[in-house]
Write a protein that holds these residues in place. Structure first.
Motif, PDB file in Angstrom:
ATOM      1  N   MET A  13     -11.286   6.567  -0.669  1.00  0.00           N
ATOM      2  CA  MET A  13     -10.556   6.519  -2.057  1.00  0.00           C
ATOM      3  C   MET A  13      -9.141   5.475  -1.641  1.00  0.00           C
ATOM      4  SD  MET A  13     -10.469   6.800  -5.304  1.00  0.00           S
ATOM      5  CE  MET A  13     -11.908   7.822  -5.612  1.00  0.00           C
ATOM      6  N   ALA A  14      -8.693   5.886  -0.723  1.00  0.00           N
ATOM      7  CA  ALA A  14      -7.263   5.336  -0.365  1.00  0.00           C
ATOM      8  C   ALA A  14      -7.701   3.860   0.002  1.00  0.00           C
ATOM      9  CB  ALA A  14      -6.651   6.117   0.789  1.00  0.00           C
ATOM     10  N   HIS A  15      -8.592   3.730   0.734  1.00  0.00           N
ATOM     11  CA  HIS A  15      -8.809   2.237   1.123  1.00  0.00           C
ATOM     12  C   HIS A  15      -9.394   1.292  -0.178  1.00  0.00           C
ATOM     13  CE1 HIS A  15      -9.088   1.901   5.455  1.00  0.00           C
ATOM     14  NE2 HIS A  15      -9.383   3.046   5.697  1.00  0.00           N
ATOM     15  N   GLN A  16     -10.013   1.998  -1.043  1.00  0.00           N
ATOM     16  CA  GLN A  16     -10.397   1.156  -2.145  1.00  0.00           C
ATOM     17  C   GLN A  16      -9.325   1.002  -3.004  1.00  0.00           C
ATOM     18  OE1 GLN A  16     -13.292   3.525  -4.360  1.00  0.00           O
ATOM     19  NE2 GLN A  16     -13.294   2.068  -6.215  1.00  0.00           N
ATOM     20  N   LYS A  17      -8.250   2.010  -3.367  1.00  0.00           N
ATOM     21  CA  LYS A  17      -7.308   1.645  -4.162  1.00  0.00           C
ATOM     22  C   LYS A  17      -6.585   0.710  -3.736  1.00  0.00           C
ATOM     23  CE  LYS A  17      -8.691   4.541  -7.325  1.00  0.00           C
ATOM     24  NZ  LYS A  17      -8.883   4.259  -8.756  1.00  0.00           N
ATOM     25  N   LEU A  18      -6.227   0.843  -2.223  1.00  0.00           N
ATOM     26  CA  LEU A  18      -5.204  -0.456  -1.605  1.00  0.00           C
ATOM     27  C   LEU A  18      -6.049  -1.925  -2.103  1.00  0.00           C
ATOM     28  CD1 LEU A  18      -2.654  -0.712  -0.288  1.00  0.00           C
ATOM     29  CD2 LEU A  18      -3.884  -0.528   1.759  1.00  0.00           C
ATOM     30  N   LEU A  19      -7.269  -1.853  -1.641  1.00  0.00           N
ATOM     31  CA  LEU A  19      -8.059  -3.153  -1.918  1.00  0.00           C
ATOM     32  C   LEU A  19      -7.837  -3.500  -3.427  1.00  0.00           C
ATOM     33  CD1 LEU A  19     -11.108  -2.748   0.309  1.00  0.00           C
ATOM     34  CD2 LEU A  19      -9.086  -4.084   0.922  1.00  0.00           C
ATOM     35  N   GLY A  77      -5.252  -3.160  -5.398  1.00  0.00           N
ATOM     36  CA  GLY A  77      -3.898  -3.551  -5.680  1.00  0.00           C
ATOM     37  C   GLY A  77      -3.367  -2.161  -6.111  1.00  0.00           C
ATOM     38  N   LYS A  78      -3.837  -1.342  -6.146  1.00  0.00           N
ATOM     39  CA  LYS A  78      -3.134   0.080  -6.850  1.00  0.00           C
ATOM     40  C   LYS A  78      -2.460   0.896  -5.595  1.00  0.00           C
ATOM     41  CE  LYS A  78      -6.880   0.133 -10.396  1.00  0.00           C
ATOM     42  NZ  LYS A  78      -7.724   0.736 -10.887  1.00  0.00           N
ATOM     43  N   THR A  79      -1.484   0.193  -5.112  1.00  0.00           N
ATOM     44  CA  THR A  79      -0.837   1.058  -3.872  1.00  0.00           C
ATOM     45  C   THR A  79      -0.499   2.351  -4.121  1.00  0.00           C
ATOM     46  OG1 THR A  79       0.053  -1.334  -3.393  1.00  0.00           O
ATOM     47  CG2 THR A  79       1.009   0.336  -2.306  1.00  0.00           C
ATOM     48  N   ASN A  80       0.117   2.539  -5.278  1.00  0.00           N
ATOM     49  CA  ASN A  80       0.769   3.986  -5.643  1.00  0.00           C
ATOM     50  C   ASN A  80      -0.564   4.791  -5.613  1.00  0.00           C
ATOM     51  OD1 ASN A  80       1.336   5.764  -8.736  1.00  0.00           O
ATOM     52  ND2 ASN A  80       2.707   5.902  -6.748  1.00  0.00           N
ATOM     53  N   GLU A  81      -1.599   4.659  -6.229  1.00  0.00           N
ATOM     54  CA  GLU A  81      -2.689   5.449  -6.250  1.00  0.00           C
ATOM     55  C   GLU A  81      -3.408   5.712  -4.817  1.00  0.00           C
ATOM     56  OE1 GLU A  81      -5.735   4.586  -9.168  1.00  0.00           O
ATOM     57  OE2 GLU A  81      -4.259   3.909 -10.625  1.00  0.00           O
ATOM     58  N   SER A  82      -3.085   4.496  -4.037  1.00  0.00           N
ATOM     59  CA  SER A  82      -3.735   4.743  -2.674  1.00  0.00           C
ATOM     60  C   SER A  82      -2.677   5.553  -1.956  1.00  0.00           C
ATOM     61  CB  SER A  82      -3.503   3.333  -1.960  1.00  0.00           C
ATOM     62  OG  SER A  82      -3.995   3.298  -0.652  1.00  0.00           O
ATOM     63  N   PHE A  83      -1.582   5.736  -2.075  1.00  0.00           N
ATOM     64  CA  PHE A  83      -0.380   6.583  -1.638  1.00  0.00           C
ATOM     65  C   PHE A  83      -1.101   8.092  -1.908  1.00  0.00           C
ATOM     66  CE2 PHE A  83       3.336   9.250  -2.007  1.00  0.00           C
ATOM     67  CZ  PHE A  83       3.812   9.065  -0.653  1.00  0.00           C
ATOM     68  N   GLY A  84      -1.407   8.287  -3.265  1.00  0.00           N
ATOM     69  CA  GLY A  84      -1.800   9.476  -3.742  1.00  0.00           C
ATOM     70  C   GLY A  84      -3.063  10.205  -2.947  1.00  0.00           C
ATOM     71  N   ALA A  85      -3.970   9.218  -2.851  1.00  0.00           N
ATOM     72  CA  ALA A  85      -5.112   9.441  -2.034  1.00  0.00           C
ATOM     73  C   ALA A  85      -4.763   9.798  -0.484  1.00  0.00           C
ATOM     74  CB  ALA A  85      -6.245   8.279  -2.072  1.00  0.00           C
ATOM     75  N   MET A  86      -3.912   9.005  -0.076  1.00  0.00           N
ATOM     76  CA  MET A  86      -3.515   9.355   1.418  1.00  0.00           C
ATOM     77  C   MET A  86      -2.973  10.937   1.417  1.00  0.00           C
ATOM     78  SD  MET A  86      -1.846   5.786   3.100  1.00  0.00           S
ATOM     79  CE  MET A  86      -1.611   4.674   1.713  1.00  0.00           C
ATOM     80  N   VAL A  87      -1.988  11.213   0.571  1.00  0.00           N
ATOM     81  CA  VAL A  87      -1.381  12.554   0.481  1.00  0.00           C
ATOM     82  C   VAL A  87      -2.742  13.611   0.529  1.00  0.00           C
ATOM     83  CG1 VAL A  87      -0.171  14.228  -0.819  1.00  0.00           C
ATOM     84  CG2 VAL A  87       0.657  11.655  -0.481  1.00  0.00           C
ATOM     85  N   GLN A  88      -3.508  13.380  -0.425  1.00  0.00           N
ATOM     86  CA  GLN A  88      -4.775  14.155  -0.541  1.00  0.00           C
ATOM     87  C   GLN A  88      -5.613  14.518   0.509  1.00  0.00           C
ATOM     88  OE1 GLN A  88      -6.938  13.497  -4.121  1.00  0.00           O
ATOM     89  NE2 GLN A  88      -5.369  13.320  -5.440  1.00  0.00           N
ATOM     90  N   LEU A 128      -5.578   6.946   8.591  1.00  0.00           N
ATOM     91  CA  LEU A 128      -4.501   7.246   7.755  1.00  0.00           C
ATOM     92  C   LEU A 128      -3.498   6.323   8.093  1.00  0.00           C
ATOM     93  CD1 LEU A 128      -5.306  10.489   6.466  1.00  0.00           C
ATOM     94  CD2 LEU A 128      -5.283   8.887   5.057  1.00  0.00           C
ATOM     95  N   ASN A 129      -2.889   6.674   9.280  1.00  0.00           N
ATOM     96  CA  ASN A 129      -1.775   5.978   9.785  1.00  0.00           C
ATOM     97  C   ASN A 129      -1.872   4.477   9.790  1.00  0.00           C
ATOM     98  OD1 ASN A 129       0.918   6.454  11.307  1.00  0.00           O
ATOM     99  ND2 ASN A 129      -0.196   4.825  12.596  1.00  0.00           N
ATOM    100  N   ASP A 130      -2.869   3.877  10.132  1.00  0.00           N
ATOM    101  CA  ASP A 130      -3.353   2.614   9.846  1.00  0.00           C
ATOM    102  C   ASP A 130      -3.057   1.885   8.417  1.00  0.00           C
ATOM    103  OD1 ASP A 130      -3.478   2.594  12.849  1.00  0.00           O
ATOM    104  OD2 ASP A 130      -5.573   2.228  12.768  1.00  0.00           O
ATOM    105  N   LEU A 131      -3.807   2.671   7.558  1.00  0.00           N
ATOM    106  CA  LEU A 131      -3.849   2.446   6.198  1.00  0.00           C
ATOM    107  C   LEU A 131      -2.297   2.316   5.586  1.00  0.00           C
ATOM    108  CD1 LEU A 131      -5.634   1.760   3.860  1.00  0.00           C
ATOM    109  CD2 LEU A 131      -5.846   4.225   3.173  1.00  0.00           C
ATOM    110  N   LEU A 132      -1.551   3.409   6.047  1.00  0.00           N
ATOM    111  CA  LEU A 132      -0.146   3.393   5.541  1.00  0.00           C
ATOM    112  C   LEU A 132       0.390   2.474   5.849  1.00  0.00           C
ATOM    113  CD1 LEU A 132       2.270   4.828   4.110  1.00  0.00           C
ATOM    114  CD2 LEU A 132       2.507   5.938   6.369  1.00  0.00           C
ATOM    115  N   GLN A 133       0.434   1.838   7.346  1.00  0.00           N
ATOM    116  CA  GLN A 133       1.153   0.633   7.576  1.00  0.00           C
ATOM    117  C   GLN A 133       0.813  -0.453   7.013  1.00  0.00           C
ATOM    118  OE1 GLN A 133       3.431   0.751  10.254  1.00  0.00           O
ATOM    119  NE2 GLN A 133       2.998   2.053  11.770  1.00  0.00           N
ATOM    120  N   LEU A 134      -0.608  -0.574   6.678  1.00  0.00           N
ATOM    121  CA  LEU A 134      -1.095  -1.717   5.954  1.00  0.00           C
ATOM    122  C   LEU A 134      -0.437  -1.818   4.543  1.00  0.00           C
ATOM    123  CD1 LEU A 134      -2.918  -4.291   5.587  1.00  0.00           C
ATOM    124  CD2 LEU A 134      -4.829  -2.702   4.943  1.00  0.00           C
ATOM    125  N   ALA A 135      -0.449  -0.587   3.885  1.00  0.00           N
ATOM    126  CA  ALA A 135       0.321  -0.376   2.542  1.00  0.00           C
ATOM    127  C   ALA A 135       1.438  -0.857   2.547  1.00  0.00           C
ATOM    128  CB  ALA A 135       0.054   0.842   2.009  1.00  0.00           C
TER     129      ALA A 135
END
Length: 253
Positions: free
Chosen positions: A1-7, A9-20, A34-41
Motif C-alpha cells: 500500500m505504501a509503495h502504491q500510494k507513493l507511485l 503521487g499521494k506522499t502523505n497517504e504513503s507516509f501513513g501506510a509506512m507508519v501502519q 520501509l527504510n528504502d521507501l522512506l528515502q525515496l519519498a
C-alpha cells in the motif's frame, strides 16, 4: 500500500501506510524495504509533503536533531529536540515504538520561548524506524505525532587530519530536493559545563576542510566540526549530524 500510494503521487497517504507497517513489528527484510521507501519519498520535496499534520498554534518551530559524535575512536549518539513555543513546555516524550522511552523530561527554556532537551550515549536513538513524540505545554492539549527516522549513514564522512584540518568523504550524488549540507564549526571553553560556544561558524556550498583564523585569547579549547544534513517531515525539521571533536591549543589555530 505504501509503495502504491507513493507511485500515485499521494506522499502523505504513503507516509501513513509506512507508519501502519512499522506498527506491525516488521521483520528485517520489511524494515529495509520501509527504510528504502522512506528515502525515496523524501526525494520528492525533501519530506515537506510527507506529513500533512500541522503544528499546533502554540508551537511555531520544532526540530529533531540526531547526531553521531566521534570522539577518541568511539562514536557517541545524541538526540536533541528543540523549538519555539508561546507556552511553557512542561514535558517532552520521545518513544521508539512500541514502548521504549528514548527521552522524557522537561526541556530548558530560553528567551523568545526557545526550548531544548538532549540525551546522550543512547544507541537506540540512532536507529531507523517509528517513533512517537508527545509535547505537553501549560494550558494546552498535548501535541502527539509519529516520526519516521531513516537509517543513519554506515560510514563516518568526516575525520581528523590534524588539530586544524579534517577530511570529508563524498557521499554520492546530493539530493537536489534538500538543502546543501552545512559544515558547523564550534569552539568551546573546556571548563564551561554549559557548552555555550565561544566561537561558531556555519558554511554551506563548498565545505572547508581547514579551520579559519579565530580571534580568541591564548588557551586550551574544545573544537567540534560537524556535517549537518537537513530534511523535513511536514512542518518538523529533522537534522542528521556527523561531528568530530578534540581539544586544541590556541597557538595551533
Amino acid at each position: 500500500m505504501a509503495h502504491q500510494k507513493l507511485l500515485e503521487g499521494k506522499t502523505n497517504e504513503s507516509f501513513g501506510a509506512m507508519v501502519q507497517a512499522w506498527q506491525q513489528s516488521p521483520n528485517i527484510e520489511y524494515q529495509n524495504n520501509l527504510n528504502d521507501l522512506l528515502q525515496l519519498a523524501i526525494t520528492e520535496d525533501c519530506g515537506r509533503s510527507l506529513d500533512a499534520t500541522a503544528l499546533p498554534p502554540w508551537l511555531s518551530r520544532l526540530v529533531i536533531q540526531r547526531e553521531m559524535v566521534q570522539n577518541q575512536n568511539q562514536v557517541l549518539p545524541r538526540l536533541a529536540i528543540t523549538g519555539t513555543s508561546d507556552q511553557r513546555i512542561t514535558n517532552i516524550d520521545f518513544i521508539r515504538w512500541p514502548e521504549q522511552s528514548v527521552l522524557s523530561a522537561t526541556p530548558n527554556t530560553g528567551n523568545g520561548g526557545y526550548f531544548a532537551i538532549e540525551t546522550k550515549r543512547l544507541e537506540k536513538a540512532s536507529s531507523e524506524g517509528l517513533y512517537q513524540m508527545i509535547i505537553s505545554a501549560d494550558g494546552e492539549e498535548s501535541y502527539k505525532t509519529w516520526v519516521l527516522l531513516t537509517r543513519p549513514l554506515g560510514i563516518q564522512r568526516i575525520g581528523w587530519v590534524d588539530s586544524q584540518n579534517w577530511r570529508i568523504e563524498q557521499n554520492g550524488l546530493p539530493d537536489k530536493a534538500c538543502p546543501s549540507p552545512v559544515l558547523s564549526m564550534n569552539i568551546y571553553d573546556l571548563n564551561d559545563t554549559s557548552w555555550t560556544p565561544l566561537w561558531t561558524e556555519n558554511v554551506d556550498g563548498k565545505l572547508p576542510t581547514t579551520l579559519p583564523d579565530v580571534d580568541l585569547p591564548d588557551g586550551r579549547y574544545w573544537l567540534s566540526v560537524g556535517i549537518v544534513q537537513s530534511r523535513w517531515q511536514g512542518e518538523i525539521t529533522i537534522r542528521d549530524i556527523q561531528s568530530i571533536t578534540r581539544p586544541v591549543e590556541h597557538s595551533e589555530m
